[in-house]
Write an enzyme that holds these catalytic residues in place. Structure first.
Site, PDB file in Angstrom:
ATOM      1  N   ILE A 280       0.845  -1.204   0.000  1.00 54.78           N
ATOM      2  CA  ILE A 280       0.000   0.000   0.000  1.00 54.78           C
ATOM      3  C   ILE A 280       0.877   1.250   0.000  1.00 54.78           C
ATOM      4  O   ILE A 280       0.627   2.214  -0.731  1.00 54.78           O
ATOM      5  CB  ILE A 280      -0.954   0.011   1.216  1.00 54.78           C
TER       6      ILE A 280
ATOM      7  N   TYR B  72      -2.150  -9.995  15.650  1.00 53.58           N
ATOM      8  CA  TYR B  72      -2.186  -8.898  14.667  1.00 53.58           C
ATOM      9  C   TYR B  72      -3.324  -7.938  15.000  1.00 53.58           C
ATOM     10  O   TYR B  72      -3.115  -6.721  15.109  1.00 53.58           O
ATOM     11  CB  TYR B  72      -2.340  -9.465  13.242  1.00 53.58           C
TER      12      TYR B  72
HETATM   13  P1  NAD Z   1       3.350  -4.598   3.600  1.00 54.27           P
HETATM   14  O1  NAD Z   1       3.917  -5.702   4.433  1.00 54.27           O
HETATM   15  O2  NAD Z   1       3.506  -4.671   2.126  1.00 54.27           O
HETATM   16  O3  NAD Z   1       3.876  -3.186   4.099  1.00 54.27           O
HETATM   17  C1  NAD Z   1       4.399  -2.969   5.388  1.00 54.27           C
HETATM   18  C2  NAD Z   1       5.758  -2.337   5.214  1.00 54.27           C
HETATM   19  O4  NAD Z   1       6.311  -2.092   6.509  1.00 54.27           O
HETATM   20  C3  NAD Z   1       6.746  -3.226   4.461  1.00 54.27           C
HETATM   21  O5  NAD Z   1       7.350  -2.506   3.417  1.00 54.27           O
HETATM   22  C4  NAD Z   1       7.775  -3.621   5.528  1.00 54.27           C
HETATM   23  O6  NAD Z   1       9.080  -3.834   4.987  1.00 54.27           O
HETATM   24  C5  NAD Z   1       7.688  -2.449   6.478  1.00 54.27           C
HETATM   25  N1  NAD Z   1       8.090  -2.767   7.848  1.00 54.27           N
HETATM   26  C6  NAD Z   1       7.740  -3.845   8.591  1.00 54.27           C
HETATM   27  N2  NAD Z   1       8.323  -3.783   9.793  1.00 54.27           N
HETATM   28  C7  NAD Z   1       9.070  -2.630   9.808  1.00 54.27           C
HETATM   29  C8  NAD Z   1       9.908  -2.027  10.758  1.00 54.27           C
HETATM   30  N3  NAD Z   1      10.128  -2.581  11.964  1.00 54.27           N
HETATM   31  N4  NAD Z   1      10.523  -0.847  10.438  1.00 54.27           N
HETATM   32  C9  NAD Z   1      10.340  -0.285   9.212  1.00 54.27           C
HETATM   33  N5  NAD Z   1       9.548  -0.835   8.272  1.00 54.27           N
HETATM   34  C10 NAD Z   1       8.921  -1.990   8.565  1.00 54.27           C
HETATM   35  O7  NAD Z   1       1.802  -4.530   3.991  1.00 54.27           O
HETATM   36  P2  NAD Z   1       0.621  -3.645   3.389  1.00 54.27           P
HETATM   37  O8  NAD Z   1      -0.430  -4.583   2.974  1.00 54.27           O
HETATM   38  O9  NAD Z   1       1.142  -2.641   2.451  1.00 54.27           O
HETATM   39  O10 NAD Z   1       0.105  -2.936   4.716  1.00 54.27           O
HETATM   40  C11 NAD Z   1       0.416  -1.580   5.024  1.00 54.27           C
HETATM   41  C12 NAD Z   1      -0.298  -1.210   6.307  1.00 54.27           C
HETATM   42  O11 NAD Z   1      -1.710  -1.346   6.121  1.00 54.27           O
HETATM   43  C13 NAD Z   1       0.070  -2.068   7.499  1.00 54.27           C
HETATM   44  O12 NAD Z   1       0.118  -1.252   8.640  1.00 54.27           O
HETATM   45  C14 NAD Z   1      -1.088  -3.044   7.600  1.00 54.27           C
HETATM   46  O13 NAD Z   1      -1.272  -3.506   8.917  1.00 54.27           O
HETATM   47  C15 NAD Z   1      -2.246  -2.173   7.134  1.00 54.27           C
HETATM   48  N6  NAD Z   1      -3.374  -2.922   6.584  1.00 54.27           N
HETATM   49  C16 NAD Z   1      -3.240  -3.617   5.422  1.00 54.27           C
HETATM   50  C17 NAD Z   1      -4.343  -4.297   4.918  1.00 54.27           C
HETATM   51  C18 NAD Z   1      -4.271  -5.078   3.638  1.00 54.27           C
HETATM   52  O14 NAD Z   1      -5.301  -5.661   3.248  1.00 54.27           O
HETATM   53  N7  NAD Z   1      -3.162  -5.114   2.926  1.00 54.27           N
HETATM   54  C19 NAD Z   1      -5.558  -4.286   5.620  1.00 54.27           C
HETATM   55  C20 NAD Z   1      -5.640  -3.589   6.811  1.00 54.27           C
HETATM   56  C21 NAD Z   1      -4.542  -2.876   7.266  1.00 54.27           C
END
Ligand code: NAD
Length: 315
Positions: free
Chosen positions: A28, A153
Site C-alpha cells: 500500500i 495482529y
Molecule cells: P506490507 O507488508 O507490504 O507493508 C508494510 C511495510 O512495513 C513493508 O514494506 C515492511 O518492509 C515495512 N516494515 C515492517 N516492519 C518494519 C519495521 N520494523 N521498520 C520499518 N519498516 C517496517 O503490507 P501492506 O499490505 O502494504 O500494509 C500496510 C499497512 O496497512 C500495514 O500497517 C497493515 O497492517 C495495514 N493494513 C493492510 C491491509 C491489507 O489488506 N493489505 C488491511 C488492513 C490494514
C-alpha cells in the site's frame, strides 16, 4: 497511482509539504508514495522486511531502517508536516509467528512515533485494520461496534488505533486512523488475491480455504490511497474510519471472478480452513462517506479483471 492526484487535481495542504511514509516500500505504501511524490517532498522509512526498495518512487528518498529504533524514527519524523504510518508486521500469520515482535513494531513504535509527531507538530494518518473488530457479531460493521480481536495482529492494530485516537485527546495531535478492510491491487504479495493470481498463472486449481462462504470487503489500493489523501485533508481528526467498499464478496465468488477473467480453464478446490479466519467482514462506510467524502470507486470485478489481464492477458 492515485488518479485524483495523477490527473493534477488540487492536492490541498499536501502540496510542497514534508511527508514521511513509514512502510512506503510495501504494497500500500508504495502506491501512496507514487501518488504523493509528484506533489510533495516524500521520505520513506522502511526496513524492507517485506517491502522492496525498487518499489519506491524515484523522486522519494528512502531510508532503510527499523521504526523500533528510536534514533532512526526521530530523524525521520523531525521536520515533517504529515506522517502516513503504514510500517507494521502486516499479516495475521506474521504476527502469530512472533507476537512480542508484532507488539514492538505495531504498538511500541507507534507510541514512539506519536510522541515524535507531537514534537514535530505533524499530522498522523495511521493504517489501522478491520482486524480490530475480530469476529463481528453482525455486518456491516460500524466504527463503534464491538472490538474483540483474538489474535496478535488484530490486538496490536487495535492498540495502535486506540493510541492514535488517544494522542488526539492527550496531546491535541491531529490524527486519523483508517481501518482498512481487505486491500488488493498491483504489487501485492500476500493474501488471497495474489494466491489466486499465482495459481491461475501456473494453470493450477484455485485453492479455497474452508468452504468459501466466508465473505470479505475487498477494496482496491487506488481507493485506499484516495482515502489516505482525504484523511490528510479532513477536519475530522481524532477519529477512526472504516475504509472498504461496503459490498461483500465470498471467497468462492472471488475465485469465480478470477477463473472467469482468466484465459485458461482452472478448477476451484477446497482445503482446510485457515486459523483465525473470520466468517464475515463488511464495512459500514457511512462515516467515511460523510466526514471524509470518501467512497470506493473500483468494483471487485473491475479490479480483479485488470489484475488478471495484467498478470496473464485477457480471457
Ligand atoms: P506490507 O507488508 O507490504 O507493508 C508494510 C511495510 O512495513 C513493508 O514494506 C515492511 O518492509 C515495512 N516494515 C515492517 N516492519 C518494519 C519495521 N520494523 N521498520 C520499518 N519498516 C517496517 O503490507 P501492506 O499490505 O502494504 O500494509 C500496510 C499497512 O496497512 C500495514 O500497517 C497493515 O497492517 C495495514 N493494513 C493492510 C491491509 C491489507 O489488506 N493489505 C488491511 C488492513 C490494514
Amino acid at each position: 497511482m492515485d488518479p485524483t492526484l495523477a490527473r493534477g487535481a488540487d492536492p490541498g495542504p499536501l502540496l510542497d509539504s514534508q511527508v514521511l511514509v513509514t512502510g512506503g516500500a510495501g504494497f500500500i505504501g508504495s502506491h501512496l508514495v507514487d501518488a504523493l511524490a509528484p506533489v510533495a517532498d516524500v521520505h520513506v522509512l522502511d526496513d524492507c522486511s517485506t517491502g522492496r526498495q525498487t518499489a519506491v518512487h524515484g523522486d522519494a528518498t528512502l531510508t532503510v531502517g527499523d521504526i523500533t529504533d528510536h534514533e532512526t524514527l526521530a530523524d525521520a519524523v523531525a521536520g515533517t508536516d504529515y506522517v502516513f504510518h503504514l510500517a507494521a508486521i502486516s499479516s495475521v500469520p506474521g504476527a502469530m509467528a512472533d507476537p512480542p515482535r508484532a507488539l514492538d513494531v505495531n504498538v511500541s513504535a507507534t507510541a514512539d512515533l506519536l510522541d515524535l509527531a507531537t514534537d514535530a507538530g505533524a499530522r498522523v494518518v495511521f493504517a489501522s485494520s478491520a482486524a480490530v473488530y475480530g469476529d463481528p457479531s453482525s455486518v456491516p460493521i460500524g466504527e463503534t461496534d464491538a472490538k474483540d480481536p483474538r489474535e496478535p495482529y488484530g490486538v496490536s492494530k487495535l492498540a495502535g488505533d486506540h493510541l492514535v485516537r488517544g494522542y488526539a485527546d492527550w496531546k491535541d495531535l491531529d490524527t486519523v486512523a483508517l481501518r482498512l478492510f481487505n486491500v488488493y491491487g498491483p504489487g501485492q504479495t500476500g493474501g488471497v488475491v495474489p494466491s489466486f493470481l499465482e495459481q491461475v498463472q501456473r494453470g493450477e486449481p484455485l485453492v479455497v480455504h474452508g468452504d468459501g462462504t466466508q465473505t470479505r470487503d475487498f477494496v482496491h489500493v487506488d481507493d485506499v490511497v484516495r482515502a489516505m489523501v482525504a484523511a490528510a485533508r479532513t477536519d475530522a481528526t481524532g477519529e477512526s474510519f472504516n475504509v472498504g467498499t461496503g459490498d461483500v464478496t465470498s471467497i468462492h465468488e472471488l475465485a469465480t471472478v478470477v477463473r472467469d477473467a482468466a484465459p485458461v480453464t482452472v478448477d476451484v478446490v477446497h482445503d482446510d480452513p485457515r486459523p483465525a479466519d473470520v466468517p464475515e467482514s463488511q464495512a459500514d462506510t457511512t462515516k467515511a462517506r460523510r466526514d471524509l467524502e470518501f467512497e470506493a470507486r473500483t468494483t471487485v470485478e473491475d479490479g480483479v479483471h485488470a489484475l488478471v489481464e495484467r498478470a496473464i492477458g485477457p480471457a
